[in-house]
Design a protein around this motif. Structure first.
Motif, mmCIF file in Angstrom:
data_model
loop_
_atom_site.group_PDB
_atom_site.id
_atom_site.type_symbol
_atom_site.label_atom_id
_atom_site.label_comp_id
_atom_site.label_asym_id
_atom_site.label_seq_id
_atom_site.Cartn_x
_atom_site.Cartn_y
_atom_site.Cartn_z
ATOM 1 N N ALA A 21 0.813 -1.302 0.083
ATOM 2 C CA ALA A 21 -0.020 0.013 -0.429
ATOM 3 C C ALA A 21 1.187 1.147 -0.166
ATOM 4 O O ALA A 21 1.113 2.238 -0.535
ATOM 5 N N TRP A 22 1.983 1.876 0.657
ATOM 6 C CA TRP A 22 2.807 2.736 0.780
ATOM 7 C C TRP A 22 2.958 3.144 -0.725
ATOM 8 O O TRP A 22 3.367 4.257 -1.039
ATOM 9 N N LEU B 220 3.989 10.273 3.567
ATOM 10 C CA LEU B 220 2.523 8.942 2.744
ATOM 11 C C LEU B 220 2.881 7.539 4.370
ATOM 12 O O LEU B 220 1.179 7.448 4.387
ATOM 13 N N LEU B 221 4.073 7.087 4.788
ATOM 14 C CA LEU B 221 3.306 6.520 6.207
ATOM 15 C C LEU B 221 2.464 7.021 6.711
ATOM 16 O O LEU B 221 1.133 5.805 7.737
ATOM 17 N N LEU C 27 -1.005 6.523 5.966
ATOM 18 C CA LEU C 27 -1.673 5.686 6.066
ATOM 19 C C LEU C 27 -2.223 4.887 7.082
ATOM 20 O O LEU C 27 -2.975 4.535 7.626
ATOM 21 N N LEU C 28 -1.460 5.197 8.032
ATOM 22 C CA LEU C 28 -1.700 4.721 9.525
ATOM 23 C C LEU C 28 -2.243 5.484 10.605
ATOM 24 O O LEU C 28 -3.318 4.584 11.239
ATOM 25 N N GLY C 29 -3.014 6.989 9.900
ATOM 26 C CA GLY C 29 -3.460 7.273 10.328
ATOM 27 C C GLY C 29 -4.804 7.370 9.913
ATOM 28 O O GLY C 29 -5.762 8.622 9.888
ATOM 29 N N SER C 30 -5.273 7.041 8.788
ATOM 30 C CA SER C 30 -6.043 6.578 7.795
ATOM 31 C C SER C 30 -6.787 6.305 7.253
ATOM 32 O O SER C 30 -7.970 5.516 6.764
#
Length: 248
Positions: free
Chosen positions: A49-50, A78-79, A82-85
């Motif tokens: 995904a990253w 971007l990481l 991804l981790l936050g949303s």
């Protein structure tokens, strides 16, 4: 002049390579760089995904005419997004130090098993160069960690443009005094092959297990000069086939 094994490559003087994905197994490297307390399946999914988020971001910036961003800054941003949303990764928690360490993981990668020998063969006959997005520091670190040797490393930072902007290919060709039809672009990304072909370069597409999951391989086969199935990177029809086709 070398007599290549395939007449489509007659007159070639230089072979340009994309780096990550084409030559380097970034996925295994990033999965390894993520904290081992995270289940392997989750690390593998996050890495994919990253990488896709990075490609989407590059294309969005290019289409909007925005300047390129430092690759480490882009990976960090971007990481965090991804981790936050992204609900797929809601259970993954990385502190700032861990996130910074994983971003640096993009600087240390192993080559696909078919690459080193194929490059060595090509370098005995041709100028072999990297032409890839990213910073010069990133390329130096990747060349060192992978053990791969090239005649020249050309980064988007160094050239002032980002692939797939046609100006980056033309500037690279001008720097080494090679005409488009005297060059080959080897890539595992369809957007890269298409852009190179549009400026007159010969194109070789190597299909890798980690790249272009949303692309039609049948369409790519019809577009490029040579299509190589490199999904089994231990097979002889990977980069070794490129060397054979070029008479190396």
């Amino acid at each position: 002049m070398v007599s290549p094994g395939n007449t489509v490559f007659a007159g070639v003087k230089a072979v340009f390579f994309d780096f990550m994905g084409t030559c380097l197994d970034w996925h295994s490297s990033i999965v390894k760089a993520l904290p081992q307390r995270i289940p392997h399946a989750s690390r593998a999914e996050l890495a994919l995904a990253w990488r896709q988020a990075f490609f989407d971001d590059i294309h969005t910036r290019f289409e909007k005419g925005l300047p390129s961003e430092d690759i480490d800054a882009a990976h960090a941003r971007l990481l965090a997004h991804l981790l936050g949303s992204d609900p797929r990764f809601s259970a993954i928690e990385l502190d700032e130090q861990e996130q910074a360490a994983v971003v640096q993981g993009w600087h240390h990668m192993s080559a696909w098993p078919d690459v080193a020998e194929g490059l060595q063969r090509l370098r005995s006959r041709y100028e072999v160069l990297v032409l890839a997005n990213g910073t010069t520091r990133l390329q130096l670190d990747l060349a060192g960690s992978s053990g791969l040797g090239f005649d020249l490393l050309l980064s988007s930072q160094l050239l002032g443009n980002t692939k797939p902007d046609p100006k980056i290919y033309l500037k690279a060709l001008d720097l080494v005094r090679v005409k488009p039809n005297e060059s080959v672009m080897v890539a595992a990304h369809a957007y890269d092959s298409r852009a190179a072909k549009a400026v007159g370069m010969r194109t070789v597409y190597i299909q890798r297990t980690t790249e272009d999951p949303q692309e039609s391989m049948d369409r790519i086969r019809a577009e490029v000069d040579v299509f190589i199935d490199g999904r089994d990177a231990t097979a002889p029809d990977g980069l070794g086939k490129v060397a054979s086709l070029l008479g190396a």
